[in-house]
Enzyme design. Structure first.
Site, PDB file in Angstrom:
ATOM      1  N   ASP A  40      48.655  66.651  50.102  1.00 23.05           N
ATOM      2  CA  ASP A  40      48.049  67.408  51.207  1.00 23.05           C
ATOM      3  C   ASP A  40      49.025  68.443  51.750  1.00 23.05           C
ATOM      4  O   ASP A  40      50.240  68.275  51.669  1.00 23.05           O
ATOM      5  CB  ASP A  40      47.612  66.429  52.316  1.00 23.05           C
ATOM      6  N   ASN A  42      48.578  72.018  51.203  1.00 21.65           N
ATOM      7  CA  ASN A  42      48.622  73.274  50.440  1.00 21.65           C
ATOM      8  C   ASN A  42      48.216  74.475  51.299  1.00 21.65           C
ATOM      9  O   ASN A  42      48.851  75.533  51.248  1.00 21.65           O
ATOM     10  CB  ASN A  42      47.646  73.216  49.256  1.00 21.65           C
ATOM     11  N   ARG A  44      48.222  74.852  54.631  1.00 23.59           N
ATOM     12  CA  ARG A  44      49.182  75.193  55.689  1.00 23.59           C
ATOM     13  C   ARG A  44      50.445  75.812  55.105  1.00 23.59           C
ATOM     14  O   ARG A  44      51.046  76.708  55.687  1.00 23.59           O
ATOM     15  CB  ARG A  44      49.500  73.939  56.513  1.00 23.59           C
ATOM     16  N   ARG A  53      45.025  80.580  51.126  1.00 20.29           N
ATOM     17  CA  ARG A  53      45.106  79.152  50.837  1.00 20.29           C
ATOM     18  C   ARG A  53      45.236  78.878  49.341  1.00 20.29           C
ATOM     19  O   ARG A  53      45.902  77.926  48.918  1.00 20.29           O
ATOM     20  CB  ARG A  53      43.875  78.424  51.392  1.00 20.29           C
ATOM     21  N   GLU A  87      34.486  64.655  50.162  1.00 21.88           N
ATOM     22  CA  GLU A  87      34.296  65.443  51.387  1.00 21.88           C
ATOM     23  C   GLU A  87      34.782  66.887  51.201  1.00 21.88           C
ATOM     24  O   GLU A  87      34.400  67.776  51.972  1.00 21.88           O
ATOM     25  CB  GLU A  87      35.046  64.797  52.563  1.00 21.88           C
ATOM     26  N   ASN A  88      35.616  67.130  50.202  1.00 22.00           N
ATOM     27  CA  ASN A  88      36.147  68.485  50.003  1.00 22.00           C
ATOM     28  C   ASN A  88      35.073  69.484  49.548  1.00 22.00           C
ATOM     29  O   ASN A  88      35.289  70.696  49.604  1.00 22.00           O
ATOM     30  CB  ASN A  88      37.322  68.488  49.012  1.00 22.00           C
ATOM     31  N   TRP A  89      33.898  68.986  49.115  1.00 19.64           N
ATOM     32  CA  TRP A  89      32.794  69.891  48.773  1.00 19.64           C
ATOM     33  C   TRP A  89      32.341  70.676  49.999  1.00 19.64           C
ATOM     34  O   TRP A  89      31.664  71.697  49.875  1.00 19.64           O
ATOM     35  CB  TRP A  89      31.593  69.110  48.216  1.00 19.64           C
TER      36      TRP A  89
HETATM   37  C1  IPE Z   1      42.710  64.580  51.410  1.00 22.91           C
HETATM   38  O1  IPE Z   1      43.116  65.769  52.019  1.00 22.91           O
HETATM   39  C2  IPE Z   1      42.099  64.869  50.076  1.00 22.91           C
HETATM   40  C3  IPE Z   1      43.031  65.337  49.048  1.00 22.91           C
HETATM   41  C4  IPE Z   1      44.303  65.440  49.171  1.00 22.91           C
HETATM   42  C5  IPE Z   1      42.430  65.674  47.812  1.00 22.91           C
HETATM   43  P1  IPE Z   1      42.176  66.523  53.063  1.00 22.91           P
HETATM   44  O2  IPE Z   1      42.922  67.708  53.505  1.00 22.91           O
HETATM   45  O3  IPE Z   1      40.826  66.750  52.487  1.00 22.91           O
HETATM   46  O4  IPE Z   1      42.049  65.436  54.221  1.00 22.91           O
HETATM   47  P2  IPE Z   1      41.611  65.622  55.727  1.00 22.91           P
HETATM   48  O5  IPE Z   1      40.366  66.433  55.738  1.00 22.91           O
HETATM   49  O6  IPE Z   1      42.733  66.323  56.430  1.00 22.91           O
HETATM   50  O7  IPE Z   1      41.429  64.236  56.224  1.00 22.91           O
HETATM   51  C1  IPE Z   2      45.409  69.562  49.773  1.00 24.37           C
HETATM   52  O1  IPE Z   2      45.755  70.603  50.605  1.00 24.37           O
HETATM   53  C2  IPE Z   2      44.500  69.971  48.644  1.00 24.37           C
HETATM   54  C3  IPE Z   2      43.144  69.416  48.765  1.00 24.37           C
HETATM   55  C4  IPE Z   2      42.715  68.672  49.735  1.00 24.37           C
HETATM   56  C5  IPE Z   2      42.204  69.750  47.729  1.00 24.37           C
HETATM   57  P1  IPE Z   2      44.787  71.164  51.718  1.00 24.37           P
HETATM   58  O2  IPE Z   2      43.962  72.226  51.118  1.00 24.37           O
HETATM   59  O3  IPE Z   2      44.038  70.080  52.380  1.00 24.37           O
HETATM   60  O4  IPE Z   2      45.838  71.803  52.723  1.00 24.37           O
HETATM   61  P2  IPE Z   2      45.834  71.734  54.297  1.00 24.37           P
HETATM   62  O5  IPE Z   2      45.717  70.282  54.677  1.00 24.37           O
HETATM   63  O6  IPE Z   2      44.660  72.526  54.756  1.00 24.37           O
HETATM   64  O7  IPE Z   2      47.137  72.318  54.694  1.00 24.37           O
HETATM   65 MG    MG Z   3      44.409  68.901  53.975  1.00 28.54          MG
END
Ligand code: IPE
Ligand code: IPE
Ligand code: MG
Length: 259
Positions: A40, A42, A44, A53, A87-89
């Protein structure tokens, strides 16, 4: 007189020395059999640099490459990487599209190295919702490393722990009805219906990016895992951070409810 910050060459030397020291502090006999990582931070990481991003995700792939190589060279048995949650969808379409381009980018370039290092690729999650090219890359990765007997590399992709548990319950119901399952349902039987069937539970769970939550990752499997959080964003995560986590893990006392 102001003290200069060490230049890049000196910084590299300091980091190398730190890494050597951290490496020496690790007991190779007591490595965790299974390490799971929530990659997690990436977005930020990129934002702080005034970059889109996507730049963070791109750099994140490089970290993934290094960490997988390093974990396999250390002799970790199972490495599970949380790459994309159910949930990332909900993210903006352009970001979902970008993220769904990364499995093929990583796997096609890394497959020769994975095979050379005897790493077996596996998927945790439902492949049906993945776009064709991503699904094909994962299938190719699984097929071409099926003979590998070294580290098992699980990619949690379109993975959600609650969905995984519901899926297990449904399949158990079906197997009871059709007579495939005749034994009583205990923890072992239940675990055999999860995507992680056959693998030991994670001994160590690492989350980068400074959030102290699980985000629907391996809820059943981490019942007794040691948790290790770092504020370091995933693109900045280095092998020395992994060594630090492993060292901390080895200094903890795991009691499993006993005294
Ligand atoms: C968790 O990170 C999922 C992955 C690293 C793939 P998120 O960035 O989606 O989690 P939340 O939304 O902050 O809980
Ligand atoms: C993790 O980084 C990658 C995935 C969840 C796919 P993020 O994209 O969640 O990065 P932040 O949490 O917004 O910094
Ligand atoms: Mg994240």
């Amino acid at each position: 007189m102001p003290v200069d910050r060490p230049g890049p060459a000196l910084m590299e030397l300091i980091e190398m020395t730190t890494e050597d020291k951290l490496f020496e502090a690790i007991d190779a006999e007591r490595l965790p059999a299974h390490v799971a990582i929530i990659m997690d931070g990436n977005g930020r990481w990129a934002k702080e640099r005034g970059l889109p991003r996507s730049a963070g995700h791109r750099q994140g792939v490089e970290t993934l490459r290094e960490v997988v190589r390093y974990a396999s060279s250390l002799g970790i048995g199972v490495l599970t990487m949380f790459a994309f949650s159910t949930e990332n969808w909900r993210r903006p379409p352009w970001e979902v599209k970008y993220l769904m381009g990364l499995p093929q980018e990583y796997l096609y370039s890394e497959l020769p190295e994975l095979i050379k290092n005897n790493v077996r690729v596996n998927l945790l999650g439902d492949p049906r919702r993945l776009p064709g090219p991503a699904r094909q890359a994962v299938e190719k990765g699984i097929e071409e490393t099926a003979h590998c007997s070294g580290m098992l590399l699980n990619f949690a992709l379109n993975y959600g722990s609650r969905q995984e548990i519901i899926r297990a319950v449904r399949t158990i119901g079906e197997d009871l009805a059709n007579g495939k399952l005749t034994s009583a349902i205990d923890e072992e039987v239940f675990a055999s219906y999860l995507y992680t069937a056959g693998a030991p539970d994670p001994d160590l769970l690492i989350r980068t990016g400074g959030e102290y939550r699980l985000s629907n990752f391996l809820l059943w499997q981490i019942a007794y895992s040691e948790l290790w959080f770092t504020k370091t964003y995933w693109p900045d995560f280095k092998c020395r951070h992994l060594l630090q986590a492993l060292g901390d893990y080895q200094r903890r006392e795991r009691r499993f409810g006993q005294v």
